[in-house]
Design a protein around this motif. Structure first.
Motif, PDB file in Angstrom:
ATOM      1  N   SER A  27      44.125  41.620  42.644  1.00 58.48           N
ATOM      2  CA  SER A  27      42.807  41.470  42.605  1.00 58.48           C
ATOM      3  C   SER A  27      41.876  42.469  41.987  1.00 58.48           C
ATOM      4  N   LEU A  28      42.247  43.703  41.774  1.00 57.90           N
ATOM      5  CA  LEU A  28      41.417  44.755  41.183  1.00 57.90           C
ATOM      6  C   LEU A  28      42.028  44.598  39.719  1.00 57.90           C
ATOM      7  N   PHE A  29      43.294  44.327  39.356  1.00 56.99           N
ATOM      8  CA  PHE A  29      43.391  44.202  37.904  1.00 56.99           C
ATOM      9  C   PHE A  29      42.689  43.050  37.374  1.00 56.99           C
ATOM     10  N   LEU A  30      42.715  41.690  37.875  1.00 52.17           N
ATOM     11  CA  LEU A  30      42.029  40.797  37.524  1.00 52.17           C
ATOM     12  C   LEU A  30      40.319  41.047  37.485  1.00 52.17           C
ATOM     13  N   GLY A  31      40.039  41.661  38.367  1.00 52.89           N
ATOM     14  CA  GLY A  31      38.391  41.928  38.444  1.00 52.89           C
ATOM     15  C   GLY A  31      38.201  42.641  37.289  1.00 52.89           C
ATOM     16  N   MET A  32      38.854  43.536  36.941  1.00 49.66           N
ATOM     17  CA  MET A  32      38.607  44.569  35.680  1.00 49.66           C
ATOM     18  C   MET A  32      38.720  43.850  34.601  1.00 49.66           C
ATOM     19  N   SER A  33      39.587  42.926  34.395  1.00 51.14           N
ATOM     20  CA  SER A  33      39.989  42.182  33.152  1.00 51.14           C
ATOM     21  C   SER A  33      38.704  41.207  32.702  1.00 51.14           C
ATOM     22  N   LEU A  34      38.165  40.492  33.821  1.00 48.16           N
ATOM     23  CA  LEU A  34      37.278  39.687  33.881  1.00 48.16           C
ATOM     24  C   LEU A  34      36.011  40.320  33.721  1.00 48.16           C
ATOM     25  N   MET A  35      35.552  41.113  34.447  1.00 48.62           N
ATOM     26  CA  MET A  35      34.111  41.650  34.418  1.00 48.62           C
ATOM     27  C   MET A  35      34.089  42.561  33.263  1.00 48.62           C
ATOM     28  N   SER A  36      35.102  42.623  32.259  1.00 48.34           N
ATOM     29  CA  SER A  36      34.859  43.387  31.136  1.00 48.34           C
ATOM     30  C   SER A  36      34.847  42.613  29.830  1.00 48.34           C
ATOM     31  N   LEU A  37      34.738  41.221  30.208  1.00 45.35           N
ATOM     32  CA  LEU A  37      34.895  40.349  28.939  1.00 45.35           C
ATOM     33  C   LEU A  37      33.807  40.619  28.089  1.00 45.35           C
ATOM     34  N   GLN A  38      33.641  40.510  26.669  1.00 39.84           N
ATOM     35  CA  GLN A  38      32.535  40.685  26.133  1.00 39.84           C
ATOM     36  C   GLN A  38      32.275  39.517  25.496  1.00 39.84           C
ATOM     37  N   PRO A  55      33.353  55.887  32.779  1.00 40.57           N
ATOM     38  CA  PRO A  55      34.615  56.420  33.091  1.00 40.57           C
ATOM     39  C   PRO A  55      35.442  55.461  34.250  1.00 40.57           C
ATOM     40  N   PRO A  56      36.863  55.902  34.464  1.00 38.28           N
ATOM     41  CA  PRO A  56      37.519  54.937  35.325  1.00 38.28           C
ATOM     42  C   PRO A  56      37.285  54.873  36.470  1.00 38.28           C
ATOM     43  N   ILE A  57      36.581  55.921  37.339  1.00 32.79           N
ATOM     44  CA  ILE A  57      36.281  55.812  38.800  1.00 32.79           C
ATOM     45  C   ILE A  57      35.082  55.030  38.976  1.00 32.79           C
ATOM     46  N   PRO A  58      33.941  55.143  38.155  1.00 31.63           N
ATOM     47  CA  PRO A  58      32.785  54.105  38.147  1.00 31.63           C
ATOM     48  C   PRO A  58      33.307  52.633  37.931  1.00 31.63           C
ATOM     49  N   THR A  59      34.174  52.526  37.053  1.00 32.39           N
ATOM     50  CA  THR A  59      34.725  51.472  36.653  1.00 32.39           C
ATOM     51  C   THR A  59      35.364  50.757  37.796  1.00 32.39           C
ATOM     52  N   LEU A  60      36.177  51.507  38.603  1.00 33.81           N
ATOM     53  CA  LEU A  60      36.640  51.101  40.076  1.00 33.81           C
ATOM     54  C   LEU A  60      35.775  50.629  41.024  1.00 33.81           C
ATOM     55  N   ILE A  61      34.708  51.380  41.217  1.00 35.35           N
ATOM     56  CA  ILE A  61      33.701  51.169  42.031  1.00 35.35           C
ATOM     57  C   ILE A  61      33.061  49.823  41.739  1.00 35.35           C
ATOM     58  N   ILE A  62      32.591  49.622  40.658  1.00 37.17           N
ATOM     59  CA  ILE A  62      32.036  48.381  40.069  1.00 37.17           C
ATOM     60  C   ILE A  62      32.981  47.189  40.380  1.00 37.17           C
ATOM     61  N   CYS A  63      34.075  47.408  39.968  1.00 35.89           N
ATOM     62  CA  CYS A  63      35.233  46.282  40.190  1.00 35.89           C
ATOM     63  C   CYS A  63      35.198  45.787  41.741  1.00 35.89           C
ATOM     64  N   ILE A  64      35.130  47.000  42.641  1.00 39.31           N
ATOM     65  CA  ILE A  64      35.236  46.557  43.978  1.00 39.31           C
ATOM     66  C   ILE A  64      33.942  45.654  44.238  1.00 39.31           C
ATOM     67  N   LEU A  65      32.892  46.130  43.859  1.00 36.42           N
ATOM     68  CA  LEU A  65      31.575  45.454  44.278  1.00 36.42           C
ATOM     69  C   LEU A  65      31.528  44.021  43.402  1.00 36.42           C
ATOM     70  N   VAL A  66      32.235  43.990  42.516  1.00 35.60           N
ATOM     71  CA  VAL A  66      32.605  42.577  41.678  1.00 35.60           C
ATOM     72  C   VAL A  66      33.386  41.458  42.548  1.00 35.60           C
ATOM     73  N   LEU A  67      34.294  42.247  43.228  1.00 33.45           N
ATOM     74  CA  LEU A  67      35.185  41.411  44.160  1.00 33.45           C
ATOM     75  C   LEU A  67      34.587  41.079  45.417  1.00 33.45           C
ATOM     76  N   TYR A  68      33.669  41.964  45.955  1.00 31.27           N
ATOM     77  CA  TYR A  68      32.935  41.436  47.036  1.00 31.27           C
ATOM     78  C   TYR A  68      31.852  40.390  46.527  1.00 31.27           C
ATOM     79  N   LEU A  69      31.292  40.375  45.471  1.00 34.73           N
ATOM     80  CA  LEU A  69      30.650  39.565  44.964  1.00 34.73           C
ATOM     81  C   LEU A  69      31.432  37.984  44.600  1.00 34.73           C
TER      82      LEU A  69
END
Length: 402
Positions: free
Chosen positions: A286-297, A7-21
């Motif tokens: 940063s969050l928009f691009l992070g979500m877009s790229l981390m969700s690539l299939q 869902p949206p909030i876990p997606t946001l949390i993972i995205c922030i961790l992805v940006l830290y990565l």
């Protein structure tokens, strides 16, 4: 196969961790840091690669709810509008016209390359258009729309192929943009104009003051109010325009509302913190691009990986050479032109947010370019789709049909 949809909030949390990565990898791997690759690109591609391994090795398909991402896109373009002053708009008119003309030439070149490679690979020429401006400059939305039309005309899996190229193009545009600007700036020893440098110094001074003391609640609330008005009034404008059969993307109307609001505030002498607007823009992008790229299939690209990579490499090479030897030269061979070249690379292979991320990474290292941050989003948000539709129809007319 097990499918997990976050869902949206876990997606946001993972995205922030992805940006830290991404930040961590850019700091540890010198080649990434020196090339100014945005952290969202580094972290997003790394994470999407891991989800692909999870798909193949563990039989788990990880999907994400993108409601927050779509909202962040509206917020980001609102910050672009709130940063656009009439003085900058007036000074950028001629440069905007030049970039629109350059974009028209490149879109046609991109389709010529795609169709030529389709002929070389002995496949239907229509697939060449899907490997050209339809998917690369057009992005996922354009690929889906034209792909449906191509499939209706008998072009098998045109939509899937278009989405695949749009996905790879998004990655390629984020990788090559900043290195292009870095090479041009260092080769020709370019730097921002004194006026731009002074404006950036003022903003950085304001940001430093904000960073070293509690934010003024009034200033932050004022910016949030402006952003909320941009999103809401932009949506209302879209509803009114749609009743007159005028369809515009939501981010475009939000940006135009931002332009009206910021210049209206200037006229009424209502202070709007440029530093806080810049912070909101940086975070939302940063969050928009992070979500877009981390969700690539990436697993969906496996079946046709080799020919797609071959075509994409040719298109990426063409974009690199065009940015360096055409965009940079025509736009003035100065610092602004170098930043615009990096944005154009992201725009022509990926999407407008990728273009902004490229320019943002360059500006953070070398200095500001208000002109670039004004005209590239305008070309990407408004002109690129119009030019692309005209180019595609021209090519279809020359080919006869799909």
């Amino acid at each position: 196969m097990t499918t997990l949809t976050l869902p949206p909030i876990p997606t946001l949390i993972i995205c922030i961790l992805v940006l830290y990565l991404g930040l961590y990898l850019n700091q540890r791997l010198r080649v990434l840091g020196n090339s100014n690759i945005p952290p969202s690109v580094t972290g997003g591609i790394t994470f999407s690669t891991l989800t692909a391994l999870l798909y193949f090795a563990g039989g788990i398909q990880l999907l994400f709810d993108m409601q927050i991402r779509d909202f962040l896109l509206l917020v980001f373009f609102s910050t672009i509008g709130l940063s656009a002053k009439l003085s900058t708009l007036a000074s950028g008119g001629r440069a905007l016209a030049k970039l629109v003309a350059i974009a028209a030439v490149f879109l046609l070149l991109q389709d010529i390359i795609g169709v030529s490679l389709a002929a070389l690979l002995d496949v239907h020429l229509g697939y060449g258009l899907m490997a050209g401006s339809v998917s690369l400059a057009g992005g996922h939305g354009t690929a889906i729309a034209w792909g449906a039309e191509a499939e209706a005309a008998g072009l098998f899996e045109a939509g899937a192929i278009g989405i695949t190229f749009a996905t790879f193009g998004l990655v390629a545009g984020g990788i090559i943009g900043s290195p292009i600007a870095k090479w041009l700036i260092e080769k020709y020893q370019l730097s921002p104009t004194l006026i731009d440098a002074q404006e950036q110094h003022d903003i950085e001074t304001e940001i430093a003051e904000i960073d070293h003391k509690p934010w003024s609640l009034g200033s932050v609330l004022g910016v949030i109010l402006m952003l909320a008005l941009c999103v809401q009034l932009g949506e209302l404008a879209n509803q009114l325009l749609s009743k007159r059969d005028i369809l515009l993307p939501g981010f475009l109307t939000a940006m135009f509302v931002g332009i009206l609001l910021t210049n209206g505030a200037d006229h009424l002498r209502i202070p709007v913190s440029n530093a806080i607007v810049a912070k909101f823009g940086e975070v939302s992008l940063s969050l928009f691009l992070g979500m877009s790229l981390m969700s690539l299939q990436l697993w969906s690209l496996a079946n046709s990986f080799t020919p797609i990579i071959f075509v994409l490499l040719i298109q990426t090479l063409a974009m690199t050479l065009f940015s360096i030897y055409v965009v940079f030269k025509v736009m003035g061979s100065n610092y602004d032109a170098a930043v615009i070249s990096s944005g154009f690379a992201g725009l022509g292979l990926g999407a407008t947010p990728v273009a902004i991320a490229n320019m943002d990474a360059t500006a953070h290292r070398y200095g500001p370019s208000p002109k670039a941050f004004l005209i590239v989003p305008l070309v990407g948000a408004f002109f690129i789709d119009i030019l692309n539709a005209a180019t595609i129809k021209l090519c279809l007319g020359l080919m006869g049909s799909w």
